[in-house]
Design an enzyme around this catalytic site. Structure first.
Site, mmCIF file in Angstrom:
data_model
loop_
_atom_site.group_PDB
_atom_site.id
_atom_site.type_symbol
_atom_site.label_atom_id
_atom_site.label_comp_id
_atom_site.label_asym_id
_atom_site.label_seq_id
_atom_site.Cartn_x
_atom_site.Cartn_y
_atom_site.Cartn_z
ATOM 1 N N ASP A 40 49.977 56.164 40.806
ATOM 2 C CA ASP A 40 49.110 55.308 39.991
ATOM 3 C C ASP A 40 49.922 54.103 39.529
ATOM 4 O OD1 ASP A 40 47.554 54.091 38.079
ATOM 5 O OD2 ASP A 40 46.915 55.964 37.136
ATOM 6 N N ASP A 106 39.339 35.014 45.997
ATOM 7 C CA ASP A 106 38.622 33.765 45.717
ATOM 8 C C ASP A 106 37.964 33.801 44.329
ATOM 9 O OD1 ASP A 106 37.152 35.870 47.036
ATOM 10 O OD2 ASP A 106 35.401 34.548 47.035
ATOM 11 N N TYR A 129 36.388 40.955 36.924
ATOM 12 C CA TYR A 129 37.218 41.214 38.109
ATOM 13 C C TYR A 129 38.118 40.006 38.401
ATOM 14 C CZ TYR A 129 38.283 41.646 43.125
ATOM 15 O OH TYR A 129 38.912 41.680 44.348
HETATM 16 N N1 LIG Z 1 36.863 43.648 49.481
HETATM 17 C C1 LIG Z 1 36.750 42.328 49.350
HETATM 18 O O1 LIG Z 1 35.729 41.709 49.658
HETATM 19 C C2 LIG Z 1 37.921 41.532 48.809
HETATM 20 C C3 LIG Z 1 37.809 40.134 48.737
HETATM 21 C C4 LIG Z 1 38.901 39.409 48.274
HETATM 22 C C5 LIG Z 1 40.056 40.069 47.889
HETATM 23 N N2 LIG Z 1 40.128 41.424 47.951
HETATM 24 C C6 LIG Z 1 41.375 42.081 47.544
HETATM 25 O O2 LIG Z 1 41.937 42.662 48.713
HETATM 26 C C7 LIG Z 1 42.696 43.818 48.351
HETATM 27 C C8 LIG Z 1 42.297 44.987 49.229
HETATM 28 O O3 LIG Z 1 40.918 45.252 49.002
HETATM 29 P P1 LIG Z 1 40.173 46.479 49.714
HETATM 30 O O4 LIG Z 1 38.758 46.069 49.854
HETATM 31 O O5 LIG Z 1 40.956 46.948 50.894
HETATM 32 O O6 LIG Z 1 40.283 47.558 48.548
HETATM 33 P P2 LIG Z 1 39.805 49.091 48.543
HETATM 34 O O7 LIG Z 1 39.284 49.499 49.879
HETATM 35 O O8 LIG Z 1 38.966 49.276 47.337
HETATM 36 O O9 LIG Z 1 41.198 49.854 48.344
HETATM 37 C C9 LIG Z 1 41.908 49.796 47.144
HETATM 38 C C10 LIG Z 1 42.761 51.044 47.065
HETATM 39 O O10 LIG Z 1 43.496 50.980 45.833
HETATM 40 C C11 LIG Z 1 43.450 52.266 45.232
HETATM 41 N N3 LIG Z 1 43.694 52.188 43.806
HETATM 42 C C12 LIG Z 1 42.819 51.860 42.811
HETATM 43 N N4 LIG Z 1 43.407 51.963 41.609
HETATM 44 C C13 LIG Z 1 44.689 52.348 41.841
HETATM 45 C C14 LIG Z 1 45.785 52.656 40.987
HETATM 46 N N5 LIG Z 1 45.682 52.593 39.656
HETATM 47 N N6 LIG Z 1 46.958 53.017 41.561
HETATM 48 C C15 LIG Z 1 47.078 53.123 42.901
HETATM 49 N N7 LIG Z 1 46.056 52.874 43.753
HETATM 50 C C16 LIG Z 1 44.881 52.494 43.227
HETATM 51 C C17 LIG Z 1 42.042 52.759 45.562
HETATM 52 O O11 LIG Z 1 41.955 54.144 45.347
HETATM 53 P P3 LIG Z 1 40.499 54.761 44.946
HETATM 54 O O12 LIG Z 1 39.595 54.447 46.096
HETATM 55 O O13 LIG Z 1 40.795 56.211 44.773
HETATM 56 O O14 LIG Z 1 40.079 54.064 43.684
HETATM 57 C C18 LIG Z 1 41.933 52.342 47.029
HETATM 58 O O15 LIG Z 1 42.496 53.304 47.903
HETATM 59 C C19 LIG Z 1 42.474 44.014 46.852
HETATM 60 O O16 LIG Z 1 43.545 43.429 46.145
HETATM 61 C C20 LIG Z 1 41.213 43.219 46.564
HETATM 62 O O17 LIG Z 1 41.190 42.765 45.223
HETATM 63 C C21 LIG Z 1 39.095 42.166 48.408
#
Ligand SMILES: NC(=O)c1ccc[n+]([C@@H]2O[C@H](COP(=O)([O-])OP(=O)(O)OC[C@H]3O[C@@H](n4cnc5c(N)ncnc54)[C@H](OP(=O)(O)O)[C@@H]3O)[C@@H](O)[C@H]2O)c1
Length: 293
Positions: A40, A106, A129
């Site tokens: 975590d 973004d 967020y």
């Molecule tokens: N998705 C989009 O459209 C988007 C757009 C722009 C930027 N981003 C950024 O891109 C990055 C990757 O996004 P993604 O969509 O691949 O995210 P994701 O699929 O939601 O994966 C995030 C991972 O982080 C884990 N996590 C959450 N809280 C945590 C903690 N306290 N300690 C350790 N791990 C933790 C989650 O576990 P749980 O599932 O168990 O919570 C999940 O496995 C992020 O930084 C996001 O902000 C995403």
């Protein structure tokens, strides 16, 4: 013989982007993946202990609290995970002489621009967020760490995650008519291309700092949906939907405010790496090649 292999400590390893980082890592990298519930990033002691034990060359942080609407009702958790928790990783990177790669968004911008956002454009998040992600960026800047890449991206989709493409495919198989917002513009980004971009920045030793990376081009969510459905038909997937009605943001109210204009300028990334990001339509085709029904 010298060992040129590099160790990556990959945070959020079970997430959508991290899975692709594991798949796309060039040879020469060894990855230790960590995620909830065992790891975590809000637990400073755990972060400092485990990073010291692993002694990585690189920490790549793909972890985040990514439920944009959930962040509105859980602001404190959002700030801890996306804000102060990122500071713990930056501190660990500094102590262990590791490079930190951190993914941002973004949503740190207001969305009121009418030309692509550059790295130095004034931030002005409109949601909890976006604010929490900006806090994470600031925690890195405040940590005294100099060797970092903050990579802001947009409209991410890829295998193994909840994403817009999968939502549209599910709805198109269930419903005869879809309604999709047409007054928000951005650049859909395939996780494979973002993962490659991370390794381009590292391998080409791009100057440290903030970078924007998205697939090239831009579209509205409505146009994106049209392309998804067109491809679904070509690929023989079940599509019941006969039309996609364009609607306004006001007609589809959500707890968190979305940026109306989300296009990021890729110019700094292109100059630093010599690589032009693939067009978003191209990324979508390649996603269809690998996604599993
Ligand atoms: N998705 C989009 O459209 C988007 C757009 C722009 C930027 N981003 C950024 O891109 C990055 C990757 O996004 P993604 O969509 O691949 O995210 P994701 O699929 O939601 O994966 C995030 C991972 O982080 C884990 N996590 C959450 N809280 C945590 C903690 N306290 N300690 C350790 N791990 C933790 C989650 O576990 P749980 O599932 O168990 O919570 C999940 O496995 C992020 O930084 C996001 O902000 C995403």
């Amino acid at each position: 013989m010298a060992n040129n292999r590099k160790n990556i400590f990959l945070v959020g390893a079970a997430g959508m982007l991290a899975r692709m980082v594991i798949q796309r890592a060039p040879s020469g990298y060894d990855i230790t993946g960590v995620d909830l519930p065992d790891f975590d990033l809000t637990d400073r002691d755990q972060v400092l202990t485990l990073v010291a034990e692993d002694s990585p060359d690189l920490i790549i942080n793909c972890a985040a609290y990514t439920d944009v609407d959930g962040c509105e009702s859980n602001k404190e958790l959002a700030m801890r995970v996306n804000g102060t928790g990122v500071g713990h990783l930056a501190e660990a990177a500094r102590i262990n002489n590791a490079i930190l790669v951190h993914i941002s968004t973004d949503y740190v911008f207001s969305g009121e621009n009418d030309s692509p956002y550059r790295e130095e454009t004034q931030t002005d998040p409109q949601s909890a967020y976006g604010l929490s992600k900006l806090m994470g960026e600031q925690a890195i800047l405040d940590s005294g760490l100099s060797d970092y890449y903050i990579v802001r991206t947009s409209w991410l989709y890829g295998p193994g995650g909840k994403n817009f493409v999968e939502t549209m495919l599910r709805l198109a198989a269930e419903r005869e008519q879809l309604r999709v917002v047409s007054d928000q513009v951005g650049a859909p980004t395939f996780t494979a291309d973002l993962a490659d971009a991370i390794f381009h920045l590292i391998d080409k030793k791009a100057p440290f700092g903030i970078y924007h990376f998205s697939n090239s081009g831009r579209c509205s969510w409505h146009r994106f949906a049209e392309e998804i459905i067109a491809l679904a038909k070509v690929r023989g997937l079940e599509v019941k939907a006969e039309s996609i009605e364009p609607i306004t943001t006001d007609e589809f109210p959500l707890p968190a405010k979305r940026p109306a204009y989300s296009v990021l300028s890729n110019n700094k990334y292109k100059t630093a790496t010599g690589v032009t990001p693939p067009e978003w339509e191209d990324g979508l085709c390649r996603y269809f090649d690998i996604r599993i029904d």
